[in-house]
Write a protein that holds these residues in place. Structure first.
Motif, mmCIF file in Angstrom:
data_model
loop_
_atom_site.group_PDB
_atom_site.id
_atom_site.type_symbol
_atom_site.label_atom_id
_atom_site.label_comp_id
_atom_site.label_asym_id
_atom_site.label_seq_id
_atom_site.Cartn_x
_atom_site.Cartn_y
_atom_site.Cartn_z
ATOM 1 N N THR A 448 0.848 -1.184 0.000
ATOM 2 C CA THR A 448 0.000 0.000 0.000
ATOM 3 C C THR A 448 0.883 1.233 0.000
ATOM 4 O O THR A 448 2.056 1.178 0.401
ATOM 5 N N GLY A 449 0.339 2.337 -0.473
ATOM 6 C CA GLY A 449 1.165 3.539 -0.531
ATOM 7 C C GLY A 449 0.451 4.698 -1.189
ATOM 8 O O GLY A 449 -0.734 4.624 -1.539
ATOM 9 N N ALA A 450 1.203 5.800 -1.346
ATOM 10 C CA ALA A 450 0.652 7.027 -1.919
ATOM 11 C C ALA A 450 1.740 7.735 -2.720
ATOM 12 O O ALA A 450 2.942 7.536 -2.493
ATOM 13 N N GLN A 451 1.285 8.559 -3.666
ATOM 14 C CA GLN A 451 2.208 9.342 -4.490
ATOM 15 C C GLN A 451 1.567 10.677 -4.829
ATOM 16 O O GLN A 451 0.375 10.760 -5.100
ATOM 17 N N TYR A 452 2.386 11.736 -4.786
ATOM 18 C CA TYR A 452 1.903 13.072 -5.141
ATOM 19 C C TYR A 452 2.915 13.701 -6.092
ATOM 20 O O TYR A 452 4.102 13.803 -5.772
ATOM 21 N N VAL A 453 2.449 14.087 -7.289
ATOM 22 C CA VAL A 453 3.320 14.661 -8.314
ATOM 23 C C VAL A 453 2.839 16.071 -8.639
ATOM 24 O O VAL A 453 1.671 16.277 -8.966
ATOM 25 N N VAL A 480 2.478 33.924 -23.312
ATOM 26 C CA VAL A 480 3.054 33.205 -22.168
ATOM 27 C C VAL A 480 2.119 32.052 -21.839
ATOM 28 O O VAL A 480 0.926 32.263 -21.574
ATOM 29 N N PHE A 481 2.652 30.843 -21.876
ATOM 30 C CA PHE A 481 1.849 29.651 -21.620
ATOM 31 C C PHE A 481 2.195 29.114 -20.232
ATOM 32 O O PHE A 481 3.354 28.816 -19.943
ATOM 33 N N GLU A 482 1.178 29.000 -19.369
ATOM 34 C CA GLU A 482 1.357 28.468 -18.017
ATOM 35 C C GLU A 482 0.681 27.099 -17.923
ATOM 36 O O GLU A 482 -0.464 26.932 -18.362
ATOM 37 N N PHE A 483 1.422 26.141 -17.357
ATOM 38 C CA PHE A 483 0.934 24.759 -17.247
ATOM 39 C C PHE A 483 1.146 24.305 -15.808
ATOM 40 O O PHE A 483 2.258 24.351 -15.284
ATOM 41 N N ASP A 484 0.064 23.864 -15.164
ATOM 42 C CA ASP A 484 0.146 23.434 -13.761
ATOM 43 C C ASP A 484 -0.667 22.153 -13.611
ATOM 44 O O ASP A 484 -1.877 22.160 -13.834
ATOM 45 N N GLN A 485 -0.013 21.060 -13.256
ATOM 46 C CA GLN A 485 -0.701 19.775 -13.108
ATOM 47 C C GLN A 485 -0.251 19.083 -11.821
ATOM 48 O O GLN A 485 0.946 18.898 -11.593
ATOM 49 N N ASN A 486 -1.211 18.684 -10.998
ATOM 50 C CA ASN A 486 -0.952 17.958 -9.759
ATOM 51 C C ASN A 486 -1.731 16.655 -9.789
ATOM 52 O O ASN A 486 -2.937 16.641 -10.102
ATOM 53 N N VAL A 487 -1.057 15.542 -9.442
ATOM 54 C CA VAL A 487 -1.697 14.227 -9.460
ATOM 55 C C VAL A 487 -1.453 13.543 -8.112
ATOM 56 O O VAL A 487 -0.297 13.348 -7.703
ATOM 57 N N LEU A 488 -2.527 13.183 -7.437
ATOM 58 C CA LEU A 488 -2.455 12.450 -6.169
ATOM 59 C C LEU A 488 -2.907 11.017 -6.403
ATOM 60 O O LEU A 488 -3.982 10.784 -6.981
ATOM 61 N N GLY A 489 -2.103 10.052 -5.982
ATOM 62 C CA GLY A 489 -2.441 8.644 -6.170
ATOM 63 C C GLY A 489 -2.383 7.856 -4.868
ATOM 64 O O GLY A 489 -1.483 8.073 -4.044
ATOM 65 N N GLY A 502 0.051 -18.370 -8.518
ATOM 66 C CA GLY A 502 -0.020 -17.128 -7.777
ATOM 67 C C GLY A 502 -1.053 -16.193 -8.366
ATOM 68 O O GLY A 502 -1.427 -16.300 -9.541
ATOM 69 N N VAL A 503 -1.515 -15.250 -7.549
ATOM 70 C CA VAL A 503 -2.504 -14.284 -7.998
ATOM 71 C C VAL A 503 -2.255 -12.971 -7.270
ATOM 72 O O VAL A 503 -1.833 -12.955 -6.105
ATOM 73 N N LYS A 504 -2.483 -11.866 -7.974
ATOM 74 C CA LYS A 504 -2.264 -10.540 -7.395
ATOM 75 C C LYS A 504 -3.326 -9.592 -7.920
ATOM 76 O O LYS A 504 -3.552 -9.494 -9.131
ATOM 77 N N GLY A 505 -3.987 -8.888 -7.024
ATOM 78 C CA GLY A 505 -5.012 -7.935 -7.416
ATOM 79 C C GLY A 505 -4.839 -6.632 -6.661
ATOM 80 O O GLY A 505 -4.289 -6.598 -5.554
ATOM 81 N N GLY A 506 -5.299 -5.539 -7.259
ATOM 82 C CA GLY A 506 -5.170 -4.255 -6.589
ATOM 83 C C GLY A 506 -5.969 -3.178 -7.275
ATOM 84 O O GLY A 506 -6.552 -3.380 -8.349
ATOM 85 N N VAL A 507 -5.997 -2.016 -6.646
ATOM 86 C CA VAL A 507 -6.706 -0.878 -7.220
ATOM 87 C C VAL A 507 -5.930 0.391 -6.862
ATOM 88 O O VAL A 507 -5.323 0.493 -5.790
ATOM 89 N N ARG A 508 -5.956 1.334 -7.794
ATOM 90 C CA ARG A 508 -5.276 2.615 -7.600
ATOM 91 C C ARG A 508 -6.270 3.731 -7.865
ATOM 92 O O ARG A 508 -7.008 3.701 -8.858
ATOM 93 N N LEU A 509 -6.274 4.726 -6.979
ATOM 94 C CA LEU A 509 -7.122 5.899 -7.130
ATOM 95 C C LEU A 509 -6.228 7.091 -7.440
ATOM 96 O O LEU A 509 -5.272 7.367 -6.707
ATOM 97 N N GLU A 510 -6.511 7.794 -8.555
ATOM 98 C CA GLU A 510 -5.724 8.965 -8.910
ATOM 99 C C GLU A 510 -6.637 10.160 -9.154
ATOM 100 O O GLU A 510 -7.634 10.049 -9.886
#
Length: 795
Positions: A448-453, A480-489, A502-510
């Protein structure tokens, strides 16, 4: 009285005897000497010096030799022998001296090569092999690669399904955009803007994990998959390093130095590189207006001359046996010069040339780049599989560029003109990641874990035209072009892995928050969306030689900055590439079924896959006044079904053959500007590599690549066939390497595209040409000879 005196003397004698015995037991003996190779008398670093008990034969103490072959160690043992050993050499044993002494000087100890042991070592780990895990394909690096002084890029080129081109760009199954990880995490040395991977030697790599259908643990971004390079965990104490010098044609000269100092608590590593490079590109374009029967022809050579500097510094701090802290940074500076020239001709309906002119470009740019990496890893209860990892990766890139364009009429109608462009570009990307892995038993585990970009970009672009003797800003091409993107996972996966199944299952929310702004015109495009990305994988091992793997995952491709940025390079102002600020992300459902067979000296992989993508991003040409403007658009869906076959065969110890084949059929459905883009098509690609070990420690490698003709939304992309060649010579017992490489041996890697519509036709041809490079690399300490080829250009 005599009795008492006798008793006292006896007592004193016993006390003296006891003390003498105790002193004898605590007597420290110093053992020293120097280990060299027999015949050459070259010092042997990292040879093992062992002091063992004469009766039990168990080790008491020991050490390893230094870079000059010398050693010093101490022991308090009283009944011992000394053994000197090093892999590939016959052991030497020394008994304990008869006379008591505080120092044992063994002098010069010459070890002779053990032919039988060398043969056993080579056979034991000779062949690199592929095996399956639950959600990945694992390429174990064998002696055939790790002992050759090759770099990580060479290793990747040996991995089935993976290819590395002349600029160090890595593709998986023929698709670029693959994510590169080091030990499962983003890293400074694995960034896509540089090929610092060339500083990792094959000797350092334990295995390469190819994940064509990633689980929910990984970032959902991208559809090409993930390549994870796992570094060996062995500790090389002392000073290790390597140096590499390269030269080539067209001009490509570089020098790189890598140093590593490892102790009990700290591992310090650094790399310094400098280089010069010339990248010519021959171009040809033909724009035909079928309504007015006019044509614009352009041919020329675009140059990108670069001087680059690169510096990497980092450290691993071992807080204790279960915790390690890593901090590293990379600073690079690239200086560009682009003296490009394009010849233009205008042709009318009668096929008469009405005008000819020359467009020259002088561009200068400074591109500073800074990256840092901070990582903390804790293993619980000494179990490396039960761990917590926090990592942060920061990246800053800037571009300060100015260009001058001059049109000079040669004949016919006047096309004289002058233009200037100015670019002030800044980008920062920060990635924060927390991962927790918990095995509940040998079979069950949880991740389990989290990521923020965070991605923040500003691009100030200006175009000026010479009007009446002075330059005037063109408001239609300046902004002037401004680009701002934030992704939380956030993600969770659970896995069961038995001996066979073997078997592996999971889900990711972004959750994605994207904002773009054209500051001058105040045009905005704000997007905020949340998505679930499930994954499921299973594998079954029929025997040690036959395995089967199946998997499903949902992926996303978010438009990159240059997909969205509407500004363009006006080098060829009749062939323009623009971005589209209104682009939407494309989503893909990916299914795979793959098998692996080990048949004697051969390994075979066969798989089938299916991918369904919505809101497909395609580059569409808009034609007006003979100007072809290419712009990305979301056009419908794409349904792809394909097969893949990989094989590796070593019929002899001196020969290894690799083959990759990929075939796919696709069905496109979509509408753009009332035009229907429904069509079916297919494409295939193959790669064949032969590696030969020749006499006198030479190695020859040839790679043939083919990519078939394929239909696009408006035309076709033609096929091409090309060959690469490499020759390597190990010298100084493998500590140094001479390397000759030739990319695109016959200059046949020609990218041609044709667009055929009812009112216009466009033909484009680009050729990079043959590249020849020669390099010398030398490793010292226990370092291996490395490959350094500098920073790969970003633009």
């Amino acid at each position: 009285m005599k009795c008492n005196l006798k008793a006292s003397c006896t007592l004193i004698f016993l006390l003296l005897l006891f003390c003498a015995n105790g002193l004898a037991q605590e007597r420290t003996v110093t053992i020293l000497g120097k280990v060299v190779e027999e015949g050459t008398e070259q010092p042997i670093a990292f040879a093992t010096v062992m002091v063992a008990d004469n009766e039990t034969k168990k080790p008491i103490t020991g050490t390893t030799t230094l870079d000059d072959g010398s050693f010093v160690l101490e022991t308090t043992a009283t009944n011992f022998y000394i053994e000197i050993s090093f892999i590939g050499f016959a052991n030497k044993t020394f008994g304990q001296p008869v006379a008591d002494t505080k120092n044992i000087d063994l002098g010069i100890i010459a070890l002779s090569e053990d032919a039988q042991q060398l043969e056993e070592v080579v056979v034991e780990g000779e062949v690199s092999r592929t095996e399956f895990k639950l959600d990945k394909r694992v390429f174990n690096v064998g002696k055939d690669l790790s002992s050759t002084g090759a770099s990580a890029l060479d290793v990747l080129n040996n991995v089935p399904s993976v290819n590395v081109n002349i600029e160090g760009q890595i593709s998986l199954r023929g698709s670029q955009g693959v994510q590169i990880l080091i030990n499962g995490k983003p890293s400074v040395i694995a960034s896509e803007e540089g090929n610092t991977l060339g500083t990792i030697t094959a000797d350092m790599i334990d295995r390469v994990e190819v994940i064509t259908n990633p689980s929910a643990k990984y970032d959902a971004e991208g559809t090409s998959g993930i390549i994870n390079i796992v570094i060996k965990k062995e500790q090389r104490k002392g000073l290790n390093g390597s140096v590499s010098v390269n030269t080539g044609a067209p001009d490509a000269h570089s020098i790189g130095v890598s140093l590593n100092r490892r102790g009990e608590k700290f591992n310090l590593f650094s790399q310094l590189g400098f280089g010069l490079r010339e990248l010519p590109n021959d171009t040809e374009n033909r724009n035909v207006d079928l309504v007015n029967n006019t044509t614009i022809l352009s041919t020329g050579t675009e140059f990108r001359n670069e001087t680059y500097y690169n510096f990497v510094l980092g450290t691993d701090y071992y807080i204790n046996e279960s915790s390690v802290l890593t901090l590293s940074g990379n600073f690079a500076l690239e200086l560009e010069d682009q003296p490009s020239t394009i010849n233009f001709s205008a042709v009318d309906a009668t096929n008469t040339v009405t005008s000819e002119w020359l467009r020259t470009e002088v561009t200068e740019a400074e591109n500073p780049k800074l990256q840092f990496e901070l990582q903390y890893k804790k293993d619980f209860k000494g179990d490396e599989d039960h761990n917590l990892v926090f990592s942060s990766l920061g990246n800053f890139f800037g571009k300060d560029q100015s260009s001058d364009f001059v049109n000079t009429t040669i004949s016919g109608d006047s096309n004289d003109a002058e233009q200037k462009t100015r670019t002030d570009f800044k980008e920062s990307v920060f990635t924060f990641k927390l991962d927790y892995t918990r095995p509940f038993s040998e079979k069950w585990s949880l991740e389990t874990g989290a990521q923020y970009v965070l991605n923040d970009v500003s691009n100030d672009f200006e175009v000026s035209d010479l009007v009446g003797g002075s330059f005037v800003v063109d408001p239609g091409l300046t902004n002037v072009f401004e680009f701002d993107q934030n992704v939380l996972g956030l993600y969770t996966t659970a896995a069961y892995e038995g001996k066979k199944w073997g078997v592996k299952g999971g889900v990711r929310l972004e959750q994605t928050d994207l904002n773009t702004l054209l500051a001058t015109t105040n045009e905005t495009n704000d997007q905020n969306y949340t998505n679930l990305f499930p994954s499921f994988h299973t594998s079954y091992k029929f025997t040690d030689r036959i395995s089967l793997q199946a998997g499903y995952s949902r992926r996303v491709y978010r438009p990159r900055l240059w997909d969205l940025n509407p500004f363009f390079n006006i080098r060829n102002n009749f062939s323009i590439r623009q971005g589209n600020p209104g682009l939407q992300p494309e989503f893909t459902d990916s299914y795979e079924l793959t098998s692996i067979y080990i048949l004697g000296k051969a390994s075979l992989n066969f798989g089938i896959y299916q991918r369904y993508t919505t809101d497909v991003i395609e580059r569409v040409s808009i034609f007006e006044n003979n100007v072809n403007t290419v712009r990305p658009e979301n056009i419908g869906t794409n349904n792809v079904t394909g097969i893949e076959f990989n094989t590796k065969y070593s019929p002899f110890k001196w020969m290894t053959l690799n083959g990759d084949f990929n075939y796919s059929q696709f069905k496109r459905e979509g509408i753009f500007n009332s035009t229907v883009f429904d069509f079916d098509g297919n494409q295939w690609s193959s790669k064949v590599m032969a590696k030969l070990k020749l006499p006198a420690d030479f190695e020859l490698e040839t790679i043939g690549n083919y990519r078939s003709r394929v239909k696009t939304v408006q035309g076709v992309r033609n096929d091409f066939l090309f060959m690469d060649l490499g020759l390597r010579k190990n010298i100084l017992k493998g500590k140094a390497v001479l390397n000759l490489s030739v990319r695109d041996l016959f200059a046949s890697r020609i990218n041609e595209t044709e667009i055929v519509q009812t009112d216009f036709e466009v033909f484009s041809r680009r050729l990079r040409g043959t590249f020849v490079a020669f390099g010398f690399s030398y490793g010292f300490g226990k370092g291996e000879a490395m490959q350094y080829s500098g920073q790969r250009r970003r633009f």
